[in-house]
Enzyme design. Structure first.
Site, PDB file in Angstrom:
ATOM      1  N   GLY A   1       3.806  -3.671  -3.712  1.00 53.47           N
ATOM      2  CA  GLY A   1       3.706  -3.902  -5.152  1.00 53.47           C
ATOM      3  C   GLY A   1       4.162  -2.649  -5.870  1.00 53.47           C
TER       4      GLY A   1
ATOM      5  N   GLY B   1       0.760  -1.250   0.000  1.00 54.13           N
ATOM      6  CA  GLY B   1       0.000   0.000   0.000  1.00 54.13           C
ATOM      7  C   GLY B   1       0.782   1.287   0.000  1.00 54.13           C
TER       8      GLY B   1
ATOM      9  NE  ARG C   1      -2.740   2.875 -11.412  1.00 47.71           N
ATOM     10  CZ  ARG C   1      -2.649   4.074 -10.891  1.00 47.71           C
ATOM     11  NH1 ARG C   1      -2.119   5.057 -11.591  1.00 47.71           N
ATOM     12  NH2 ARG C   1      -3.068   4.318  -9.674  1.00 47.71           N
TER      13      ARG C   1
ATOM     14  CB  CYS D   1     -15.112   3.270 -29.955  1.00 46.45           C
ATOM     15  SG  CYS D   1     -14.285   3.186 -31.522  1.00 46.45           S
TER      16      CYS D   1
ATOM     17  CD  GLU E   1       0.374  -9.249   1.569  1.00 42.71           C
ATOM     18  OE1 GLU E   1      -0.500  -8.528   1.050  1.00 42.71           O
ATOM     19  OE2 GLU E   1       0.102 -10.291   2.176  1.00 42.71           O
TER      20      GLU E   1
ATOM     21  CE1 TYR F   1      -1.922  -3.598  -8.585  1.00 43.21           C
ATOM     22  CE2 TYR F   1      -0.769  -1.597  -7.955  1.00 43.21           C
ATOM     23  CZ  TYR F   1      -1.241  -2.854  -7.644  1.00 43.21           C
ATOM     24  OH  TYR F   1      -1.018  -3.375  -6.389  1.00 43.21           O
TER      25      TYR F   1
HETATM   26  N1  LLP Z   1      -1.561  -6.961  -0.662  1.00 48.35           N
HETATM   27  C1  LLP Z   1      -2.858  -7.047  -0.945  1.00 48.35           C
HETATM   28  C2  LLP Z   1      -3.687  -7.986  -0.197  1.00 48.35           C
HETATM   29  C3  LLP Z   1      -3.417  -6.239  -1.955  1.00 48.35           C
HETATM   30  O1  LLP Z   1      -4.724  -6.313  -2.206  1.00 48.35           O
HETATM   31  C4  LLP Z   1      -2.594  -5.338  -2.666  1.00 48.35           C
HETATM   32  C5  LLP Z   1      -3.142  -4.500  -3.734  1.00 48.35           C
HETATM   33  C6  LLP Z   1      -1.221  -5.290  -2.355  1.00 48.35           C
HETATM   34  C7  LLP Z   1      -0.737  -6.111  -1.332  1.00 48.35           C
HETATM   35  C8  LLP Z   1      -0.258  -4.395  -3.070  1.00 48.35           C
HETATM   36  O2  LLP Z   1      -0.566  -3.072  -2.873  1.00 48.35           O
HETATM   37  P1  LLP Z   1       0.439  -1.939  -3.381  1.00 48.35           P
HETATM   38  O3  LLP Z   1       1.715  -2.016  -2.557  1.00 48.35           O
HETATM   39  O4  LLP Z   1       0.728  -2.182  -4.813  1.00 48.35           O
HETATM   40  O5  LLP Z   1      -0.295  -0.683  -3.147  1.00 48.35           O
HETATM   41  N2  LLP Z   1      -5.177  -1.310  -9.606  1.00 48.35           N
HETATM   42  C9  LLP Z   1      -5.005  -0.295  -8.585  1.00 48.35           C
HETATM   43  C10 LLP Z   1      -4.370  -0.843  -7.328  1.00 48.35           C
HETATM   44  C11 LLP Z   1      -5.105  -2.024  -6.758  1.00 48.35           C
HETATM   45  C12 LLP Z   1      -4.415  -2.589  -5.553  1.00 48.35           C
HETATM   46  C13 LLP Z   1      -4.997  -3.897  -5.179  1.00 48.35           C
HETATM   47  N3  LLP Z   1      -4.369  -4.522  -4.061  1.00 48.35           N
HETATM   48  C14 LLP Z   1      -4.201   0.862  -9.179  1.00 48.35           C
HETATM   49  O6  LLP Z   1      -3.843   0.815 -10.341  1.00 48.35           O
HETATM   50  O7  LLP Z   1      -3.974   1.844  -8.493  1.00 48.35           O
END
Ligand code: LLP
Length: 417
Positions: free
Chosen positions: A276, A239, A313, A344, A274, A373
Protein backbone atom coordinates in the site's frame (compact mmCIF):
# COMPACT_ATOMS: atom_id res chain seq x y z
CA UNK A 1 11.98 8.58 -6.40
CA UNK A 2 9.11 10.97 -6.94
CA UNK A 3 8.15 13.89 -9.13
CA UNK A 4 7.73 16.64 -6.54
CA UNK A 5 10.58 19.12 -6.94
CA UNK A 6 11.47 22.79 -7.10
CA UNK A 7 11.66 24.47 -10.48
CA UNK A 8 12.67 28.13 -10.19
CA UNK A 9 12.14 27.83 -6.43
CA UNK A 10 8.46 26.95 -6.89
CA UNK A 11 7.46 23.49 -5.71
CA UNK A 12 5.99 21.52 -8.61
CA UNK A 13 4.14 18.26 -8.98
CA UNK A 14 5.53 17.00 -12.28
CA UNK A 15 5.27 20.15 -14.43
CA UNK A 16 2.48 21.89 -12.53
CA UNK A 17 3.34 24.54 -9.91
CA UNK A 18 1.48 23.80 -6.68
CA UNK A 19 0.62 27.46 -6.07
CA UNK A 20 -1.31 27.41 -9.35
CA UNK A 21 -3.40 24.47 -8.15
CA UNK A 22 -3.96 26.23 -4.81
CA UNK A 23 -5.21 29.30 -6.60
CA UNK A 24 -7.78 27.31 -8.56
CA UNK A 25 -8.80 24.67 -6.04
CA UNK A 26 -8.26 26.40 -2.69
CA UNK A 27 -6.56 24.81 0.31
CA UNK A 28 -6.05 22.35 1.87
CA UNK A 29 -5.75 19.79 -0.93
CA UNK A 30 -4.06 16.48 -1.54
CA UNK A 31 -2.07 16.30 -4.74
CA UNK A 32 -1.03 13.03 -6.37
CA UNK A 33 1.51 12.53 -9.14
CA UNK A 34 0.44 10.03 -11.78
CA UNK A 35 4.01 9.48 -13.02
CA UNK A 36 5.14 8.71 -9.45
CA UNK A 37 2.29 6.26 -8.88
CA UNK A 38 3.05 4.47 -12.13
CA UNK A 39 6.75 4.40 -11.40
CA UNK A 40 6.28 3.00 -7.90
CA UNK A 41 3.91 0.31 -9.13
CA UNK A 42 6.23 -0.68 -11.99
CA UNK A 43 9.36 -0.75 -9.82
CA UNK A 44 7.60 -2.96 -7.28
CA UNK A 45 6.02 -5.24 -9.86
CA UNK A 46 9.17 -5.54 -11.99
CA UNK A 47 11.21 -6.38 -8.90
CA UNK A 48 9.41 -9.74 -8.88
CA UNK A 49 10.36 -10.20 -12.55
CA UNK A 50 9.06 -13.30 -14.24
CA UNK A 51 8.32 -15.12 -10.99
CA UNK A 52 4.72 -16.22 -10.69
CA UNK A 53 3.19 -13.32 -8.74
CA UNK A 54 0.23 -10.98 -8.40
CA UNK A 55 0.40 -7.52 -6.86
CA UNK A 56 -2.77 -6.75 -4.90
CA UNK A 57 -2.50 -3.05 -4.00
CA UNK A 58 -3.86 -2.48 -0.50
CA UNK A 59 -6.86 -0.20 -1.03
CA UNK A 60 -6.92 1.14 2.54
CA UNK A 61 -3.75 3.15 1.92
CA UNK A 62 -5.56 5.37 -0.57
CA UNK A 63 -8.88 4.37 -2.06
CA UNK A 64 -9.43 7.22 -4.55
CA UNK A 65 -11.17 5.76 -7.62
CA UNK A 66 -8.74 7.60 -9.91
CA UNK A 67 -5.80 5.85 -8.23
CA UNK A 68 -7.48 2.44 -8.23
CA UNK A 69 -8.35 2.90 -11.91
CA UNK A 70 -4.78 3.78 -12.81
CA UNK A 71 -3.42 0.75 -10.95
CA UNK A 72 -6.09 -1.62 -12.32
CA UNK A 73 -5.16 -0.57 -15.85
CA UNK A 74 -1.54 -1.45 -15.04
CA UNK A 75 -2.61 -4.96 -14.08
CA UNK A 76 -2.79 -4.57 -10.33
CA UNK A 77 -5.12 -6.65 -8.23
CA UNK A 78 -6.43 -5.40 -4.88
CA UNK A 79 -6.37 -6.25 -1.20
CA UNK A 80 -9.67 -5.13 0.34
CA UNK A 81 -10.97 -5.08 3.90
CA UNK A 82 -14.61 -4.03 3.57
CA UNK A 83 -17.72 -4.06 1.41
CA UNK A 84 -17.00 -0.42 0.59
CA UNK A 85 -13.56 -1.25 -0.76
CA UNK A 86 -15.06 -4.18 -2.71
CA UNK A 87 -17.46 -1.77 -4.39
CA UNK A 88 -14.61 0.65 -5.19
CA UNK A 89 -12.57 -2.01 -7.01
CA UNK A 90 -15.69 -3.26 -8.80
CA UNK A 91 -16.36 0.28 -10.03
CA UNK A 92 -12.93 0.52 -11.65
CA UNK A 93 -13.63 -2.72 -13.50
CA UNK A 94 -11.21 -4.98 -11.66
CA UNK A 95 -12.19 -8.62 -12.18
CA UNK A 96 -12.98 -10.53 -8.99
CA UNK A 97 -10.15 -12.98 -9.62
CA UNK A 98 -7.65 -10.25 -8.78
CA UNK A 99 -9.15 -9.43 -5.37
CA UNK A 100 -8.21 -10.78 -1.94
CA UNK A 101 -10.31 -9.96 1.11
CA UNK A 102 -8.56 -9.53 4.50
CA UNK A 103 -9.78 -8.32 7.89
CA UNK A 104 -10.86 -9.83 11.20
CA UNK A 105 -14.49 -8.74 11.17
CA UNK A 106 -16.05 -9.59 7.79
CA UNK A 107 -19.83 -9.32 8.07
CA UNK A 108 -22.36 -11.64 6.42
CA UNK A 109 -23.30 -8.95 3.93
CA UNK A 110 -19.66 -8.37 3.00
CA UNK A 111 -18.94 -12.09 2.59
CA UNK A 112 -22.00 -12.58 0.39
CA UNK A 113 -21.06 -9.60 -1.80
CA UNK A 114 -17.51 -10.94 -2.19
CA UNK A 115 -18.80 -14.42 -3.07
CA UNK A 116 -21.02 -12.87 -5.72
CA UNK A 117 -18.00 -11.05 -7.18
CA UNK A 118 -16.13 -14.39 -7.29
CA UNK A 119 -13.05 -12.98 -5.57
CA UNK A 120 -9.71 -14.80 -5.75
CA UNK A 121 -9.69 -15.66 -2.05
CA UNK A 122 -10.78 -14.76 1.45
CA UNK A 123 -7.92 -14.32 3.89
CA UNK A 124 -9.63 -15.95 6.85
CA UNK A 125 -8.64 -14.67 10.26
CA UNK A 126 -10.44 -17.03 12.65
CA UNK A 127 -12.08 -20.40 13.12
CA UNK A 128 -15.51 -18.77 13.44
CA UNK A 129 -15.05 -16.75 10.24
CA UNK A 130 -14.18 -19.99 8.40
CA UNK A 131 -17.46 -21.57 9.53
CA UNK A 132 -19.43 -18.45 8.59
CA UNK A 133 -17.94 -18.38 5.07
CA UNK A 134 -18.73 -22.09 4.66
CA UNK A 135 -22.37 -21.54 5.64
CA UNK A 136 -22.83 -18.54 3.36
CA UNK A 137 -21.11 -20.19 0.38
CA UNK A 138 -23.40 -23.18 0.96
CA UNK A 139 -26.40 -20.88 0.85
CA UNK A 140 -25.29 -19.62 -2.58
CA UNK A 141 -24.35 -23.14 -3.69
CA UNK A 142 -20.71 -22.21 -4.36
CA UNK A 143 -17.26 -23.04 -3.04
CA UNK A 144 -15.40 -20.21 -1.37
CA UNK A 145 -11.67 -20.11 -2.12
CA UNK A 146 -9.80 -19.35 1.09
CA UNK A 147 -6.40 -18.79 2.64
CA UNK A 148 -5.85 -18.81 6.36
CA UNK A 149 -4.10 -15.71 7.63
CA UNK A 150 -1.39 -17.11 9.84
CA UNK A 151 0.06 -15.05 12.63
CA UNK A 152 3.72 -16.08 12.61
CA UNK A 153 4.61 -14.30 15.89
CA UNK A 154 7.41 -12.23 14.38
CA UNK A 155 8.29 -8.73 15.61
CA UNK A 156 8.20 -6.32 12.66
CA UNK A 157 10.03 -3.62 14.70
CA UNK A 158 7.66 -0.82 13.83
CA UNK A 159 5.18 1.39 15.69
CA UNK A 160 3.08 -0.82 18.03
CA UNK A 161 -0.20 0.43 16.47
CA UNK A 162 0.82 -0.88 13.06
CA UNK A 163 2.44 -4.17 13.99
CA UNK A 164 0.10 -7.08 13.33
CA UNK A 165 2.09 -10.32 13.37
CA UNK A 166 2.68 -10.74 17.10
CA UNK A 167 0.89 -13.18 19.41
CA UNK A 168 -0.72 -10.31 21.27
CA UNK A 169 -2.23 -8.78 18.09
CA UNK A 170 -5.83 -9.51 17.07
CA UNK A 171 -4.83 -10.60 13.56
CA UNK A 172 -4.68 -14.03 12.02
CA UNK A 173 -4.67 -17.57 13.35
CA UNK A 174 -1.78 -18.60 15.63
CA UNK A 175 0.73 -20.61 13.60
CA UNK A 176 0.51 -23.33 16.24
CA UNK A 177 -3.18 -23.91 15.30
CA UNK A 178 -2.67 -23.74 11.54
CA UNK A 179 -2.55 -27.49 10.71
CA UNK A 180 -5.68 -28.20 12.70
CA UNK A 181 -7.74 -25.40 11.14
CA UNK A 182 -6.56 -26.23 7.62
CA UNK A 183 -7.68 -29.81 8.23
CA UNK A 184 -11.08 -28.49 9.29
CA UNK A 185 -11.22 -26.24 6.18
CA UNK A 186 -10.42 -29.20 3.94
CA UNK A 187 -13.28 -31.16 5.48
CA UNK A 188 -15.92 -28.47 4.90
CA UNK A 189 -18.13 -28.71 1.81
CA UNK A 190 -18.17 -25.08 0.75
CA UNK A 191 -14.68 -23.77 1.33
CA UNK A 192 -11.62 -24.68 -0.62
CA UNK A 193 -8.24 -23.96 0.96
CA UNK A 194 -6.05 -22.70 -1.88
CA UNK A 195 -3.63 -20.38 -0.13
CA UNK A 196 -1.83 -19.20 2.97
CA UNK A 197 -1.62 -15.56 4.00
CA UNK A 198 0.44 -13.54 6.43
CA UNK A 199 0.96 -9.82 7.04
CA UNK A 200 3.15 -8.78 9.92
CA UNK A 201 2.93 -4.99 9.98
CA UNK A 202 3.43 -1.73 8.19
CA UNK A 203 6.32 0.69 7.62
CA UNK A 204 8.96 -2.02 8.06
CA UNK A 205 12.43 -0.63 7.49
CA UNK A 206 14.45 -3.86 7.55
CA UNK A 207 14.09 -7.13 5.66
CA UNK A 208 14.77 -9.60 8.47
CA UNK A 209 11.21 -9.71 9.88
CA UNK A 210 9.81 -10.43 6.37
CA UNK A 211 12.30 -13.25 5.88
CA UNK A 212 11.67 -14.69 9.36
CA UNK A 213 7.92 -14.71 8.74
CA UNK A 214 8.41 -16.30 5.33
CA UNK A 215 10.62 -19.04 6.81
CA UNK A 216 7.82 -19.93 9.23
CA UNK A 217 4.98 -19.96 6.70
CA UNK A 218 7.05 -21.78 4.10
CA UNK A 219 7.47 -24.70 6.50
CA UNK A 220 3.71 -24.72 6.94
CA UNK A 221 3.06 -24.76 3.20
CA UNK A 222 5.40 -27.75 2.87
CA UNK A 223 3.74 -29.56 5.80
CA UNK A 224 0.26 -28.85 4.43
CA UNK A 225 1.18 -30.16 1.00
CA UNK A 226 2.49 -33.33 2.64
CA UNK A 227 -0.81 -33.63 4.47
CA UNK A 228 -2.67 -33.53 1.14
CA UNK A 229 -3.68 -29.84 1.14
CA UNK A 230 -2.12 -28.48 -2.05
CA UNK A 231 -1.83 -24.70 -1.67
CA UNK A 232 -1.40 -22.62 -4.82
CA UNK A 233 -1.04 -19.12 -3.36
CA UNK A 234 1.23 -17.63 -0.75
CA UNK A 235 0.15 -14.11 0.21
CA UNK A 236 2.88 -12.25 2.08
CA UNK A 237 0.87 -9.10 2.76
CA UNK A 238 2.26 -5.59 2.52
CA UNK A 239 4.37 -3.56 4.88
CA UNK A 240 7.48 -2.38 3.07
CA UNK A 241 8.37 1.04 4.50
CA UNK A 242 9.11 4.29 2.72
CA UNK A 243 11.59 7.09 3.48
CA UNK A 244 9.73 9.78 5.46
CA UNK A 245 12.96 11.67 6.06
CA UNK A 246 16.59 11.51 5.03
CA UNK A 247 17.57 9.41 8.09
CA UNK A 248 15.58 6.25 7.45
CA UNK A 249 16.20 4.54 4.17
CA UNK A 250 14.10 1.35 3.97
CA UNK A 251 15.19 -1.41 1.59
CA UNK A 252 14.51 -0.86 -2.10
CA UNK A 253 11.71 -3.06 -3.52
CA UNK A 254 14.35 -4.91 -5.55
CA UNK A 255 16.21 -5.98 -2.39
CA UNK A 256 12.87 -6.93 -0.80
CA UNK A 257 11.88 -9.06 -3.80
CA UNK A 258 15.34 -10.66 -3.97
CA UNK A 259 15.19 -11.66 -0.30
CA UNK A 260 11.71 -13.17 -0.65
CA UNK A 261 12.38 -14.97 -3.92
CA UNK A 262 15.61 -16.40 -2.58
CA UNK A 263 13.85 -17.78 0.48
CA UNK A 264 11.06 -19.21 -1.68
CA UNK A 265 13.39 -20.94 -4.08
CA UNK A 266 12.02 -24.29 -5.16
CA UNK A 267 8.58 -23.83 -3.66
CA UNK A 268 6.31 -23.77 -6.69
CA UNK A 269 3.66 -21.29 -5.65
CA UNK A 270 2.07 -18.03 -6.85
CA UNK A 271 3.20 -15.18 -4.67
CA UNK A 272 0.71 -12.45 -3.74
CA UNK A 273 1.95 -9.12 -2.36
CA UNK A 274 -0.28 -6.44 -0.83
CA UNK A 275 1.77 -3.22 -0.92
CA UNK A 276 0.00 0.00 0.00
CA UNK A 277 2.28 2.69 1.39
CA UNK A 278 5.24 1.90 -0.88
CA UNK A 279 3.05 2.57 -3.93
CA UNK A 280 1.18 5.72 -2.87
CA UNK A 281 2.98 7.18 0.16
CA UNK A 282 5.48 9.36 -1.65
CA UNK A 283 3.20 9.89 -4.64
CA UNK A 284 1.05 12.35 -2.69
CA UNK A 285 1.44 15.54 -0.68
CA UNK A 286 -0.90 17.72 1.32
CA UNK A 287 -0.83 21.44 0.55
CA UNK A 288 -2.05 23.88 3.19
CA UNK A 289 -2.08 27.62 3.70
CA UNK A 290 -0.61 29.34 6.73
CA UNK A 291 -3.38 31.22 8.49
CA UNK A 292 -1.43 32.72 11.38
CA UNK A 293 2.01 32.69 12.89
CA UNK A 294 2.08 32.93 16.66
CA UNK A 295 5.17 33.51 18.75
CA UNK A 296 4.96 31.31 21.85
CA UNK A 297 7.30 31.68 24.80
CA UNK A 298 9.33 28.63 23.80
CA UNK A 299 8.68 28.29 20.11
CA UNK A 300 6.75 29.52 17.15
CA UNK A 301 3.39 28.08 16.12
CA UNK A 302 2.63 27.97 12.42
CA UNK A 303 -1.14 27.60 12.22
CA UNK A 304 -2.40 26.12 8.95
CA UNK A 305 -5.79 25.45 7.41
CA UNK A 306 -5.04 21.69 7.45
CA UNK A 307 -5.39 19.82 10.72
CA UNK A 308 -5.46 16.37 12.24
CA UNK A 309 -8.80 15.69 10.56
CA UNK A 310 -6.98 15.99 7.21
CA UNK A 311 -3.81 14.09 8.20
CA UNK A 312 -3.98 12.18 11.46
CA UNK A 313 -0.64 10.32 11.23
CA UNK A 314 1.43 12.81 13.29
CA UNK A 315 -1.21 12.87 16.06
CA UNK A 316 -1.84 9.13 16.06
CA UNK A 317 1.63 7.67 15.55
CA UNK A 318 3.88 10.66 16.19
CA UNK A 319 4.75 10.20 12.52
CA UNK A 320 7.30 12.44 10.86
CA UNK A 321 6.29 14.23 7.65
CA UNK A 322 8.71 16.60 5.96
CA UNK A 323 7.33 20.14 5.61
CA UNK A 324 8.42 22.34 2.71
CA UNK A 325 7.56 25.87 1.67
CA UNK A 326 5.83 25.90 -1.71
CA UNK A 327 7.79 29.07 -2.59
CA UNK A 328 11.43 28.57 -1.64
CA UNK A 329 13.61 31.48 -0.55
CA UNK A 330 17.16 31.25 0.67
CA UNK A 331 17.14 34.35 2.86
CA UNK A 332 14.93 32.91 5.58
CA UNK A 333 16.27 32.07 9.00
CA UNK A 334 15.25 28.74 10.53
CA UNK A 335 13.56 28.62 13.88
CA UNK A 336 12.07 25.95 16.17
CA UNK A 337 8.39 25.64 15.38
CA UNK A 338 5.28 23.50 15.60
CA UNK A 339 3.03 23.28 12.58
CA UNK A 340 -0.48 22.98 13.96
CA UNK A 341 -4.04 22.88 12.68
CA UNK A 342 -7.18 24.75 13.72
CA UNK A 343 -8.69 21.83 15.68
CA UNK A 344 -9.39 22.13 19.37
CA UNK A 345 -6.98 19.42 20.51
CA UNK A 346 -3.39 19.69 21.70
CA UNK A 347 -2.67 16.63 19.54
CA UNK A 348 -3.59 18.60 16.43
CA UNK A 349 -0.16 19.01 14.89
CA UNK A 350 1.46 18.21 11.57
CA UNK A 351 5.00 18.67 12.89
CA UNK A 352 6.42 19.33 16.33
CA UNK A 353 9.67 20.93 17.45
CA UNK A 354 10.94 21.22 13.91
CA UNK A 355 13.55 23.66 12.62
CA UNK A 356 11.60 25.39 9.88
CA UNK A 357 12.07 28.46 7.73
CA UNK A 358 10.11 31.56 8.69
CA UNK A 359 6.61 31.35 7.25
CA UNK A 360 4.23 34.26 6.91
CA UNK A 361 0.48 34.30 7.05
CA UNK A 362 -0.97 33.49 3.60
CA UNK A 363 1.98 31.39 2.47
CA UNK A 364 1.60 27.82 1.21
CA UNK A 365 3.36 24.82 2.67
CA UNK A 366 3.52 21.21 1.56
CA UNK A 367 3.44 18.16 3.80
CA UNK A 368 5.32 15.40 2.03
CA UNK A 369 4.74 11.62 1.98
CA UNK A 370 1.02 12.08 2.58
CA UNK A 371 -0.30 9.85 -0.22
CA UNK A 372 -0.78 6.79 2.02
CA UNK A 373 -3.14 6.84 5.02
CA UNK A 374 -3.64 10.57 4.51
CA UNK A 375 -6.96 11.23 2.85
CA UNK A 376 -8.14 7.66 3.54
CA UNK A 377 -7.93 8.30 7.32
CA UNK A 378 -9.30 11.83 7.17
CA UNK A 379 -12.51 12.76 8.95
CA UNK A 380 -15.02 15.54 9.47
CA UNK A 381 -13.99 16.22 13.06
CA UNK A 382 -14.88 19.77 14.14
CA UNK A 383 -17.41 19.76 11.26
CA UNK A 384 -14.66 20.36 8.76
CA UNK A 385 -15.32 19.42 5.14
CA UNK A 386 -12.71 16.99 3.84
CA UNK A 387 -9.99 18.37 1.56
CA UNK A 388 -10.05 18.30 -2.22
CA UNK A 389 -7.96 15.70 -4.07
CA UNK A 390 -6.09 16.51 -7.26
CA UNK A 391 -4.22 14.32 -9.74
CA UNK A 392 -1.40 15.66 -11.89
CA UNK A 393 -0.01 14.17 -15.07
CA UNK A 394 2.81 16.08 -16.74
CA UNK A 395 1.50 19.63 -17.30
CA UNK A 396 -2.14 18.88 -16.58
CA UNK A 397 -4.18 18.49 -13.42
CA UNK A 398 -7.75 17.58 -12.51
CA UNK A 399 -9.77 17.50 -9.31
CA UNK A 400 -10.53 13.82 -8.67
CA UNK A 401 -12.62 14.57 -5.57
CA UNK A 402 -13.93 18.07 -4.91
CA UNK A 403 -13.64 19.63 -1.50
CA UNK A 404 -16.68 18.68 0.57
CA UNK A 405 -19.13 21.45 1.30
CA UNK A 406 -20.54 22.38 4.68
CA UNK A 407 -23.98 21.63 3.25
CA UNK A 408 -22.90 18.05 2.41
CA UNK A 409 -21.76 17.53 5.96
CA UNK A 410 -25.28 17.75 7.32
CA UNK A 411 -27.58 16.98 4.40
CA UNK A 412 -28.36 13.46 5.68
CA UNK A 413 -29.22 14.62 9.19
CA UNK A 414 -32.68 15.27 10.61
CA UNK A 415 -33.98 16.72 13.80
CA UNK A 416 -35.71 14.35 16.26
CA UNK A 417 -39.29 15.45 16.03
N1 LLP B 1 -2.28 -6.06 3.92
C1 LLP B 1 -2.89 -6.02 5.10
C2 LLP B 1 -3.61 -7.20 5.56
C3 LLP B 1 -2.82 -4.86 5.90
O1 LLP B 1 -3.41 -4.85 7.10
C4 LLP B 1 -2.11 -3.73 5.43
C5 LLP B 1 -2.05 -2.51 6.23
C6 LLP B 1 -1.50 -3.80 4.17
C7 LLP B 1 -1.60 -4.99 3.44
C8 LLP B 1 -0.76 -2.65 3.57
O2 LLP B 1 0.35 -2.32 4.32
P1 LLP B 1 1.39 -1.25 3.76
O3 LLP B 1 2.09 -1.84 2.55
O4 LLP B 1 0.66 -0.02 3.39
O5 LLP B 1 2.32 -1.05 4.89
N2 LLP B 1 -2.57 3.80 9.19
C9 LLP B 1 -1.21 3.33 9.39
C10 LLP B 1 -0.93 2.06 8.61
C11 LLP B 1 -1.90 0.95 8.90
C12 LLP B 1 -1.63 -0.26 8.07
C13 LLP B 1 -2.76 -1.22 8.16
N3 LLP B 1 -2.60 -2.40 7.37
C14 LLP B 1 -0.24 4.45 9.03
O6 LLP B 1 -0.68 5.53 8.67
O7 LLP B 1 0.95 4.27 9.16
Amino acid sequence: MDYFRYLDNRLHCEQVPLDQIAQQVGTPFYCYSQATLERHFDVFNNAFGTSDHLICYSVKANSALAILDLLARRGSGFDIVSGGELERVRRVGCPGNRVVFSGVGKTETEILAALEQRILMFNVESHSELLRINTLAGRLGVQAPIALRINPDVDPITHPYISTGLKRNKFGIPHTQAMEIYALAASLDHVQPIGLDCHIGSQLTTLDPFVDALKRVKQLVIALRRAGIPLRYLDLGGGLGIPYDAHSIPPHPERYAEALLQELDGLKITLILEPGRVIVGNAGILVARVEYVKEGEEKRFIITDAGMNDLIRPALYDAHHTILPVMRRFDREEILADVVGPICETGDFLARDRMLPTFHSGELLAVRSAGAYGFSMSSNYNSRPRAAEVMVSQDRFAVIRPRETIHQLMEQETLFA
